[in-house]
Design a protein around this motif. Structure first.
Motif, PDB file in Angstrom:
ATOM      1  N   SER A   1      26.156   3.993  -2.499  1.00 31.16           N
ATOM      2  CA  SER A   1      27.382   3.207  -2.542  1.00 31.16           C
ATOM      3  C   SER A   1      27.466   2.414  -3.849  1.00 31.16           C
ATOM      4  O   SER A   1      28.509   2.376  -4.503  1.00 31.16           O
ATOM      5  N   ASP A   2      26.356   1.788  -4.236  1.00 34.86           N
ATOM      6  CA  ASP A   2      26.319   1.009  -5.478  1.00 34.86           C
ATOM      7  C   ASP A   2      26.561   1.889  -6.698  1.00 34.86           C
ATOM      8  O   ASP A   2      27.323   1.534  -7.594  1.00 34.86           O
TER       9      ASP A   2
ATOM     10  N   GLY B   1      17.984  11.756  -2.399  1.00 36.93           N
ATOM     11  CA  GLY B   1      17.089  10.897  -1.652  1.00 36.93           C
ATOM     12  C   GLY B   1      17.362   9.413  -1.796  1.00 36.93           C
ATOM     13  O   GLY B   1      16.514   8.584  -1.491  1.00 36.93           O
ATOM     14  N   LEU B   2      18.575   9.056  -2.218  1.00 41.49           N
ATOM     15  CA  LEU B   2      18.954   7.641  -2.311  1.00 41.49           C
ATOM     16  C   LEU B   2      19.244   7.088  -0.924  1.00 41.49           C
ATOM     17  O   LEU B   2      19.589   7.841  -0.011  1.00 41.49           O
ATOM     18  N   THR B   3      19.145   5.773  -0.802  1.00 36.75           N
ATOM     19  CA  THR B   3      19.618   5.165   0.439  1.00 36.75           C
ATOM     20  C   THR B   3      21.142   5.157   0.390  1.00 36.75           C
ATOM     21  O   THR B   3      21.749   5.277  -0.680  1.00 36.75           O
ATOM     22  N   GLN B   4      21.735   4.986   1.553  1.00 43.22           N
ATOM     23  CA  GLN B   4      23.190   4.928   1.617  1.00 43.22           C
ATOM     24  C   GLN B   4      23.717   3.778   0.769  1.00 43.22           C
ATOM     25  O   GLN B   4      24.730   3.902   0.083  1.00 43.22           O
ATOM     26  N   ARG B   5      23.020   2.636   0.777  1.00 46.79           N
ATOM     27  CA  ARG B   5      23.422   1.477  -0.029  1.00 46.79           C
ATOM     28  C   ARG B   5      23.325   1.784  -1.530  1.00 46.79           C
ATOM     29  O   ARG B   5      24.224   1.463  -2.299  1.00 46.79           O
TER      30      ARG B   5
ATOM     31  N   GLY C   1      30.041   2.809  -6.954  1.00 43.39           N
ATOM     32  CA  GLY C   1      30.922   1.666  -7.182  1.00 43.39           C
ATOM     33  C   GLY C   1      31.945   1.509  -6.068  1.00 43.39           C
ATOM     34  O   GLY C   1      33.055   1.029  -6.309  1.00 43.39           O
ATOM     35  N   LEU C   2      31.547   1.925  -4.870  1.00 41.12           N
ATOM     36  CA  LEU C   2      32.473   1.887  -3.735  1.00 41.12           C
ATOM     37  C   LEU C   2      31.850   1.119  -2.581  1.00 41.12           C
ATOM     38  O   LEU C   2      30.635   0.949  -2.499  1.00 41.12           O
ATOM     39  N   MET C   3      32.700   0.675  -1.670  1.00 38.91           N
ATOM     40  CA  MET C   3      32.235  -0.096  -0.523  1.00 38.91           C
ATOM     41  C   MET C   3      31.391   0.775   0.404  1.00 38.91           C
ATOM     42  O   MET C   3      31.597   1.984   0.488  1.00 38.91           O
ATOM     43  N   GLN C   4      30.477   0.132   1.112  1.00 32.47           N
ATOM     44  CA  GLN C   4      29.584   0.882   2.000  1.00 32.47           C
ATOM     45  C   GLN C   4      30.342   1.580   3.121  1.00 32.47           C
ATOM     46  O   GLN C   4      29.959   2.675   3.539  1.00 32.47           O
TER      47      GLN C   4
END
Length: 183
Positions: free
Chosen positions: A77-78, A70-74, A81-84
């Motif tokens: 990504s964080d 249930g995390l946001t995509q951002r 440790g990778l780019m969005q």
């Protein structure tokens, strides 16, 4: 070398097998040794995941979601440790496989919540044992005491490197983003 020729005679292709004895690492710097082992762990898991039609880059996201659904995509990504943009591509692949859904929360067209499907949750029981097998393979012949010392040393190194990065950021240095190729 002789084994490769014998395999060729039988019609077997083992051209990807590279003879690389670890002895050449004895005098290398710690960073190179750790990178070599990390690469070996990754490749070993990649081979096992490929049998289930899953790329290592997708595994990274599944691991995070299994413990933090249930995390946001951002946020995902964080944590990876990778780019969005890399995360977006990986999630599209996971969605196509039926492992995740991405939906906008009510009234917010910018955010996308990533959630595991029942299939995405269930595949954990298949894939996690593969990672455990890789760890067991890597740790073969290493005593519990050596394992504890190694874990302690690696954790201390991680803390030291986190502090180094923090100091660099405070001094105004920028850390370039990390990208995984071709996931």
């Amino acid at each position: 070398m002789a084994q490769n020729k014998a395999n060729e005679a039988k019609g077997e292709d083992h051209s990807q097998i590279v003879e690389r004895p670890a002895e050449h690492l004895e005098d290398d710097r710690m960073a190179h040794l750790i990178r070599y082992v990390a690469r070996g762990l990754t490749r070993s898991l990649q081979m096992r995941l490929a049998e289930h039609d899953l790329q290592f880059g997708l595994w990274v996201y599944l691991r995070i979601l299994w413990d933090n659904d249930g995390l946001t995509q951002r946020e995902l990504s964080d944590r990876a440790g990778l780019m969005q943009s890399t995360t977006h591509t990986a999630l599209a692949k996971l969605e196509a496989k039926g492992y995740v859904t991405r939906e906008h929360p009510d009234g917010d067209r910018k955010k996308r919540i990533v959630q595991l499907t029942p299939t995405g949750r269930a595949i954990r029981n298949v894939l996690e044992p593969l990672a455990e097998e890789v760890n067991e393979t890597a740790m073969t012949g290493i005593s519990a005491e050596q394992t504890e010392l190694l874990r302690g040393a690696l954790l201390k190194m991680a803390v030291n490197l986190d502090k180094d990065e923090e100091q660099a950021l405070l001094a105004g240095q920028k850390v370039p983003p990390t990208r995984l190729p071709n996931i």
